[in-house]
Structures are given as structure tokens and as C-alpha cells.
Design a protein around this motif. Structure first.
Motif, PDB file in Angstrom:
ATOM      1  N   CYS A  72       1.398   2.523  -0.657  1.00 30.27           N
ATOM      2  CA  CYS A  72       2.798   3.126  -0.177  1.00 30.27           C
ATOM      3  C   CYS A  72       2.549   3.979   1.214  1.00 30.27           C
ATOM      4  O   CYS A  72       1.652   3.950   1.541  1.00 30.27           O
ATOM      5  CB  CYS A  72       3.510   3.730  -1.029  1.00 30.27           C
ATOM      6  N   SER A  73       3.847   4.000   2.203  1.00 25.63           N
ATOM      7  CA  SER A  73       3.235   5.073   3.333  1.00 25.63           C
ATOM      8  C   SER A  73       3.897   6.408   3.087  1.00 25.63           C
ATOM      9  O   SER A  73       4.532   6.578   2.170  1.00 25.63           O
ATOM     10  CB  SER A  73       3.858   4.566   3.872  1.00 25.63           C
ATOM     11  N   PRO A  74       2.986   6.785   3.833  1.00 24.68           N
ATOM     12  CA  PRO A  74       2.972   8.462   2.830  1.00 24.68           C
ATOM     13  C   PRO A  74       4.331   9.071   3.485  1.00 24.68           C
ATOM     14  O   PRO A  74       4.903  10.538   3.374  1.00 24.68           O
ATOM     15  CB  PRO A  74       1.681   9.344   3.993  1.00 24.68           C
ATOM     16  N   ARG A  75       5.001   8.377   4.439  1.00 22.48           N
ATOM     17  CA  ARG A  75       5.960   8.698   5.228  1.00 22.48           C
ATOM     18  C   ARG A  75       7.130   8.319   3.869  1.00 22.48           C
ATOM     19  O   ARG A  75       8.607   8.593   4.501  1.00 22.48           O
ATOM     20  CB  ARG A  75       6.419   8.516   6.792  1.00 22.48           C
ATOM     21  N   THR A  76       6.945   7.822   3.314  1.00 21.25           N
ATOM     22  CA  THR A  76       7.943   7.068   2.437  1.00 21.25           C
ATOM     23  C   THR A  76       8.460   8.144   1.231  1.00 21.25           C
ATOM     24  O   THR A  76       7.253   9.010   0.277  1.00 21.25           O
ATOM     25  CB  THR A  76       7.231   5.897   2.163  1.00 21.25           C
TER      26      THR A  76
END
Length: 249
Positions: free
Chosen positions: A130-134
Motif C-alpha cells: 500500500c501507499s504510505p499516503r493511503t
């Protein structure tokens, strides 16, 4: 408090989340898993026991979200619970804010009752996809810490309850794998030196044996080059001619 559940008259609306109702404090301290696990602590993850049976308070419903707050230990005093889901800090906010929310669940996933044989743990920092901005991403922890965690319960109106902060947790570091200085380290150096000398002697003996074998073979066997002619004398044994042929000659 009752205000956030809409259980008071509108005339007392000042008690709603605009007035910052105090959170229900749950007397629970998150703990590292006590089970013997491979990778209980790594350079980017830590493993917690599930907070089973800790969210049965009347102010908490089955639909409320239970978040895990991950924070640098020196940022816990600055933590402010988000008032809306849209304001939930993500892993990418950790360097600036010092904390973020992850591993959203509900109390149905943390039931009480007697312990079972099934291992129930939470692996923090275990999702590399997953993206750390999610929002809600369980991204690997970016450094050794130390970290502290707690659980935060949020309804659609805002925060409802929270647990205590855990103690400090320091992740593994690459330097921890090095041998500790002292007599044990000196003994290791001596053993390595002896093994290196023995290996050098063995290699020297093999090289000397190879040279001796090659010299002995090459010195006793004549080898003709491609430009040299080799004369071979023809020799016929007597039994190759029959007596009849000899008599008629």
C-alpha cells in the motif's frame, strides 16, 4: 459523553464535538506479543497482542472504527485525535506530525471470552503493497523508533474512546547483529586468524603438488610438435605369412 450520540436536546449542542467532549479512557495498555514468534520485532515491524474484550463500553457501538495510533515516543504529548475520518493522518505524515493511524477494525474483531488456541496478534508495519499516503495503510515503520501505540475509537461524529499509551518499543537495528566488544570478540578474532593461516597452508600445499605433478609428467614424456615428422618402423610378425606363400616365392 452522551452529547456526541445525539442523546441531549439541541439547545445543549455546545456539548457536541465542537465543545470537545472528553474521551472515554479505557484502562488498557497495548502490549508486545508474548508469543514466541519469528520476527516478533524486526527492523520495520512489531507484533502486538490483540486488545480482546476491551471495547464493550456502552458508548462504543459495533459500527465504530477502532484505529491503532502509531507515534514516535516523543510525539505522544502532541497527539490530537482527528475529528473526522477525512482528517485521519496517514503513514506519510509520521515525519511531520510524529504519529499516524492504521489497522482500522471494529469491536466484533476483538471479542472477549476465554483464550483460544488460535494465535491472535496485530503485525504493525506488515504491508509493503500500500501507499504510505493511503488512509489506513499499514506501511513498514521507517526507522528504529522508539515507538508507542494506543487504540482510538471513532464514530461518525468523532472520537469516542481511547486506551493508554504503550511503553516504548525499539525496533531491531543492523548494528545489533554485530559481536559485542570484549573477551569473546577477541577470541573470535584469534579463531578466524588461525583458520585463515591453515587455509593458506592448505592452498600452498595443493599448488606445490600440482606443480610437481606437472613437471614430472612433462619431463619424462617426449612431445612432438605439429611441424615434426615421426618415423615409425614397419614390423610384421612371422605368423602373418602362410607356409604355402613362402614356398612359392
Amino acid at each position: 459523553c452522551q452529547a456526541e450520540r445525539g442523546q441531549v436536546p439541541e439547545g445543549r449542542g455546545a456539548l457536541r464535538w465542537g465543545g470537545r467532549c472528553p474521551l472515554k479512557r479505557i484502562n488498557y495498555v497495548p502490549q508486545l506479543s508474548s508469543a514466541t514468534l519469528a520476527g516478533r520485532l524486526t527492523q520495520s515491524t512489531l507484533t502486538l497482542d490483540q486488545p480482546r474484550g476491551q471495547f464493550s463500553h456502552l458508548n462504543i457501538s459495533d459500527f465504530d472504527a477502532i484505529w491503532l495510533v502509531v507515534a514516535h515516543s516523543n510525539a505522544t504529548q502532541n497527539f490530537t485525535a482527528p475529528q473526522r475520518v477525512e482528517d485521519t493522518p496517514v503513514p506519510a505524515d509520521l515525519p511531520q506530525r510524529g504519529y499516524y493511524l492504521t489497522l482500522m477494525a471494529n469491536r466484533a474483531l476483538y471479542p472477549g471470552g476465554p483464550p483460544s488456541r488460535q494465535l491472535r496478534v496485530l503485525r504493525v508495519g506488515n504491508d509493503t503493497r500500500c501507499s504510505p499516503r493511503t488512509r489506513g495503510c499499514n506501511h513498514p515503520l521507517p526507522g528504529p523508533g522508539p515507538y508507542r501505540v494506543k487504540f482510538l475509537v471513532m464514530s461518525d461524529r468523532g472520537p469516542v474512546a481511547e486506551t493508554e499509551w504503550s511503553g516504548e518499543t525499539l525496533l531491531q537495528q543492523a548494528g545489533a547483529l554485530q559481536a559485542a566488544p570484549g573477551s569473546q570478540s577477541a577470541g573470535t578474532v584469534v579463531i578466524v586468524a588461525i583458520l585463515s593461516v591453515l587455509l593458506a597452508v592448505l592452498l600452498a600445499g595443493l599448488l606445490a603438488l600440482l606443480i610437481y605433478t606437472c613437471y614430472d609428467t612433462c619431463g619424462s614424456t617426449p612431445i612432438s610438435g605439429p611441424g615434426e615428422s615421426v618415423c615409425v618402423r614397419r614390423y610384421n610378425t612371422h605368423h602373418m605369412f602362410s607356409p604355402t606363400a613362402e614356398g612359392g616365392s
